[in-house]
Design a protein around this motif. Structure first.
Motif, PDB file in Angstrom:
ATOM      1  N   ILE A 264      41.496  45.199  34.248  1.00 16.69           N
ATOM      2  CA  ILE A 264      40.304  44.547  34.778  1.00 16.69           C
ATOM      3  C   ILE A 264      40.378  43.044  34.549  1.00 16.69           C
ATOM      4  O   ILE A 264      40.106  42.246  35.437  1.00 16.69           O
ATOM      5  CB  ILE A 264      39.033  45.140  34.134  1.00 16.69           C
ATOM      6  CG1 ILE A 264      38.833  46.561  34.633  1.00 16.69           C
ATOM      7  CG2 ILE A 264      37.811  44.298  34.448  1.00 16.69           C
ATOM      8  CD1 ILE A 264      37.711  47.289  33.961  1.00 16.69           C
ATOM      9  N   SER A 265      40.826  42.683  33.354  1.00 14.51           N
ATOM     10  CA  SER A 265      40.893  41.262  33.031  1.00 14.51           C
ATOM     11  C   SER A 265      41.901  40.551  33.921  1.00 14.51           C
ATOM     12  O   SER A 265      41.676  39.449  34.375  1.00 14.51           O
ATOM     13  CB  SER A 265      41.269  41.115  31.564  1.00 14.51           C
ATOM     14  OG  SER A 265      41.725  39.821  31.326  1.00 14.51           O
ATOM     15  N   ALA A 266      43.003  41.199  34.188  1.00 15.25           N
ATOM     16  CA  ALA A 266      44.063  40.531  34.930  1.00 15.25           C
ATOM     17  C   ALA A 266      43.797  40.479  36.432  1.00 15.25           C
ATOM     18  O   ALA A 266      44.218  39.556  37.100  1.00 15.25           O
ATOM     19  CB  ALA A 266      45.388  41.219  34.665  1.00 15.25           C
ATOM     20  N   HIS A 267      43.116  41.486  36.972  1.00 13.34           N
ATOM     21  CA  HIS A 267      43.054  41.581  38.424  1.00 13.34           C
ATOM     22  C   HIS A 267      41.673  41.462  39.039  1.00 13.34           C
ATOM     23  O   HIS A 267      41.547  41.510  40.243  1.00 13.34           O
ATOM     24  CB  HIS A 267      43.664  42.914  38.873  1.00 13.34           C
ATOM     25  CG  HIS A 267      45.091  43.077  38.471  1.00 13.34           C
ATOM     26  ND1 HIS A 267      46.129  42.576  39.192  1.00 13.34           N
ATOM     27  CD2 HIS A 267      45.640  43.658  37.379  1.00 13.34           C
ATOM     28  CE1 HIS A 267      47.270  42.851  38.587  1.00 13.34           C
ATOM     29  NE2 HIS A 267      47.003  43.505  37.483  1.00 13.34           N
ATOM     30  N   THR A 268      40.646  41.371  38.243  1.00 15.13           N
ATOM     31  CA  THR A 268      39.325  41.410  38.868  1.00 15.13           C
ATOM     32  C   THR A 268      38.426  40.247  38.448  1.00 15.13           C
ATOM     33  O   THR A 268      38.636  39.620  37.417  1.00 15.13           O
ATOM     34  CB  THR A 268      38.569  42.705  38.517  1.00 15.13           C
ATOM     35  OG1 THR A 268      38.168  42.617  37.164  1.00 15.13           O
ATOM     36  CG2 THR A 268      39.433  43.926  38.702  1.00 15.13           C
ATOM     37  N   LYS A 269      37.437  40.015  39.295  1.00 18.64           N
ATOM     38  CA  LYS A 269      36.351  39.090  38.961  1.00 18.64           C
ATOM     39  C   LYS A 269      35.060  39.726  39.428  1.00 18.64           C
ATOM     40  O   LYS A 269      35.091  40.637  40.269  1.00 18.64           O
ATOM     41  CB  LYS A 269      36.564  37.756  39.684  1.00 18.64           C
ATOM     42  CG  LYS A 269      37.644  36.883  39.051  1.00 18.64           C
ATOM     43  CD  LYS A 269      37.786  35.563  39.762  1.00 18.64           C
ATOM     44  CE  LYS A 269      38.948  34.781  39.153  1.00 18.64           C
ATOM     45  NZ  LYS A 269      39.161  33.505  39.853  1.00 18.64           N
ATOM     46  N   ASP A 270      33.939  39.245  38.900  1.00 16.70           N
ATOM     47  CA  ASP A 270      32.673  39.818  39.332  1.00 16.70           C
ATOM     48  C   ASP A 270      32.115  39.008  40.490  1.00 16.70           C
ATOM     49  O   ASP A 270      32.230  37.785  40.508  1.00 16.70           O
ATOM     50  CB  ASP A 270      31.660  39.787  38.180  1.00 16.70           C
ATOM     51  CG  ASP A 270      32.140  40.624  37.018  1.00 16.70           C
ATOM     52  OD1 ASP A 270      32.921  41.561  37.271  1.00 16.70           O
ATOM     53  OD2 ASP A 270      31.756  40.326  35.872  1.00 16.70           O
TER      54      ASP A 270
END
Lengths: 467, 199
Positions: A264-270
């Motif tokens: 999640i940290s590497a590939h996503t944003k909110d």
């Protein structure tokens, strides 16, 4: 100079029982006395020192019988009852004696040794006159029905079956029907040992050794039979300087979310508008949220309307990379970052340790090569194995400092801890470098480095290991 | 099935059939298969409760080790009760777990369940949503429990208010069960239920 003396003496002992120590990577864990041989005061200085003895099953039984015997004599009860009472109090005699002196009746009722006084139900007095067991409904003669102090009569088969079911379910002293007779079962003996505060089962696979310590604590216990090393209190891997509860929390956390969190940290944003978590798996920086259809820039998370024609690059981001951090979800991501920081280091050392066996093989190979080339004798090179063992030991402690630091509250003490941790880490890397590149039989430099690293490790443990 | 279990069940079966409660139609058991491993129980909703007039069907599975282990009982009829799962019908009752004793029988189990319907234990819930409503909004709980008893357990006296709201959501295109569950969870607040169904 004193350093040289030390390694000299350890060399000597290698000489005496080299078959025992050769290539043994737990050298440092097992044979503490051979290392501490010339400084006996170390036993009291060493923050990790832990007095323990290994017991076989027979010895444990003898030890428990002795305790039961003592308690039964002091309390003037039968050994069977003494055993039940001791078990309830984790085998701490002082607690039992105190409780016994305070309110004996309640103690006996609570442990199901006697039934509660004047129960509201009609008092049962004798077996049912028709001789029928109320559980299996089979008729038998009245004298074949048995009951405990509560006077509920059942046939022998039903009692046996009842005990079997309770033992299978792991209930041995929890219920009123199940006090005294059950003790004949081995299952009870096992659970007795597990509840004794001074005893700890070796968690090694197939190992039946029980370790005993006069003063149980969260210290390193080493099984003499299978060489397994574990925390005496919680039976997990030894975890100084972290405490049992903290390491449990940490391991649970790692199991729960390391992989997912990493991803999640590497590939996503909110999404800046509706906060849904978005994965960008390709394409340009112009994002449209699938849920709220908000258009935004992947780099700066700003509204796409203000971006004009710069489709593939974000000038706002270039000017101020912090702009993306101003979102409301920054805190969550910060927390994740903090966790990943510690997790990466923890995982890194854990990986290094997993490769330990290979390192030892490599060193042995190198020693053979050197000896073949007549660069020193086999004995001359043994110091490298000692160094590698110490390296593993230091790395092990260092690995377990990360969970400790993660759960520590910010403040001067954490600063001190992290300072010492950094020092230890630096010395360990130094040592690692030197072990890998040792080309001569001159061990002075390496021995010096070993001493520094071990001192750093002990200093950290002395300051932070809970006593 | 062991001999003890079979003998016990047959005997207990007769006991239930002959007992006073059966005469009053309060409890009932039927055999599902010939070897007595599975039974079908029925209890009447106790008077002066939202379940009054309803008939609740139970699935009773007898373990091999009966009567030394408790029977496994589950509500087949959907029911709104803090100690019974509104989704699966699983029951949280001590005598079906650690407080079971070999001297208990099918009759005592059925009567205990009937008593549980009359006196819920919201502090030891099986269904947290229901338990919360039971404690915080007793009126909504009673309406919901009564409505569920009418719909699923054939209890009389219709409550048109609840049915109307369910129909309102059904007209919007949701299934009846989902609509009823959403409304029940949100104490019959139509707006919140719709929001829940949409999310």
């Amino acid at each position: 100079m004193s350093v040289d003396m030390n390694s000299q003496s350890s060399d000597d002992s290698d000489y005496d029982d080299d078959d025992d120590n050769e290539g043994d990577m737990y050298d440092y864990y097992d044979n503490d006395d051979h290392e501490d041989g010339d400084k006996p005061e170390n036993k009291y200085d060493d923050p990790e020192y832990f007095e323990q003895e290994s017991l076989s099953v027979e010895q444990v039984n003898a030890f428990l019988d002795e305790e039961v015997d003592k308690a039964s004599k002091t309390l003037k009860v039968s050994p069977t009852i003494a055993k039940v009472l001791l078990k309830v109090h984790n085998w701490v005699p002082s607690e039992l004696l105190q409780r016994n002196a305070e309110d004996k009746t309640n103690l006996l009722v609570e442990t199901h040794i006697i039934p509660p006084p004047c129960s509201k139900k009609a008092k049962l007095t004798g077996p049912p006159s028709n001789g029928m067991c109320p559980v299996c409904l089979q008729k038998t003669s009245v004298d074949k029905l048995n009951a405990l102090a509560c006077k509920h009569y059942f046939c022998k088969d039903c009692w046996t079956m009842h005990f079997c079911v309770l033992i299978e379910d792991g209930v041995s002293t929890g219920r009123s029907m199940s006090t005294s007779q059950i003790i004949i079962y081995q299952g009870f003996k096992l659970s007795s040992q597990q509840s004794h505060f001074q005893l700890s089962f070796c968690p090694g696979p197939g190992c039946d050794i029980v370790l005993k310590a006069e003063q149980p604590a969260a210290k390193r216990a080493i099984c003499t039979k299978c060489n397994n090393s574990f925390c005496f209190k919680c039976k997990l891997h030894y975890h100084a300087p972290t405490e049992c509860e903290v390491i449990k929390k940490w391991l649970t956390k790692c199991r729960d979310d390391s992989e997912t969190a990493n991803y999640i940290s590497a590939h996503t944003k909110d999404c800046p508008k509706c906060s849904v978590c978005i994965e960008k798996n390709g394409g340009c920086n112009h994002m449209q949220c699938y849920k709220c259809k908000h258009d935004f820039c992947w780099m700066c998370l700003g509204d796409w309307k203000n971006h004009g024609s710069e489709y593939y690059e974000c000038s706002r981001y270039k000017e101020n990379p912090n702009i993306a951090n101003e979102s409301v979800h920054v805190q969550a991501r910060e927390a994740l970052k903090k966790y990943l920081f510690y997790f990466e280091r923890w995982e890194n050392h854990s990986k290094s340790l997993r490769l330990e066996e290979e390192t030892f093989k490599k060193i042995n190979q190198r020693i053979e090569d050197k000896v073949m080339k007549n660069a020193g004798t086999w004995i001359d090179w043994q110091y490298l194995l000692d160094a590698a063992a110490l390296l593993a030991k230091c790395r092990y402690t260092l690995q377990y400092t990360y969970p400790y630091a993660y759960f520590m509250e910010a403040g001067p003490r954490k600063k001190l801890f992290e300072y010492q941790q950094a020092q230890l880490e630096a010395e360990i890397e130094n040592l690692s470098w030197k072990v890998e590149r040792a080309e001569t039989t001159d061990r002075g430099d390496l021995a010096n480095q070993m001493d520094i690293a071990e001192t750093r490790r002990l200093t950290l443990l002395k300051d932070f290991l809970p006593h | 099935m062991s001999n003890i279990a079979a003998a016990r069940i047959q005997r207990e079966f007769k006991e239930v059939v002959k007992c006073d409660e059966a005469a009053k139609c309060a409890i009932k058991v039927e055999m599902v298969d010939s070897d007595c491993m599975e039974l079908r129980g029925e209890i009447a909703g106790p008077p002066d409760t939202p379940y009054e007039g309803g008939n609740f069907i139970l699935e009773i599975k007898i373990p091999e080790t009966y009567p030394f282990n408790p029977p496994k009982v589950r509500f087949v009829t959907k029911i709104w009760h803090p100690n019974i799962s509104s989704k699966t019908g699983a029951i949280c009752l001590d005598i079906l777990k650690d407080q079971w004793a070999a001297a208990m029988t099918l009759r005592t189990v059925l009567l205990s369940l009937q008593a549980l319907l009359a006196a819920a234990e919201p502090d030891d819930p099986q269904d947290a949503v229901v338990a919360k409503q039971y404690k915080e909004d007793p009126q909504a709980f009673e309406d919901t429990a009564r409505h569920w008893a009418q719909v699923y357990a054939q209890a009389p006296c219709n409550n048109p208010g609840c049915s109307a709201k369910v129909n309102q959501l059904v007209d919007m295109g949701f299934t009846e069960t989902a609509s009823r569950e959403a409304l029940s969870m949100h104490s019959w607040d139509v707006e919140k239920a719709v929001e829940y169904l949409m999310s």
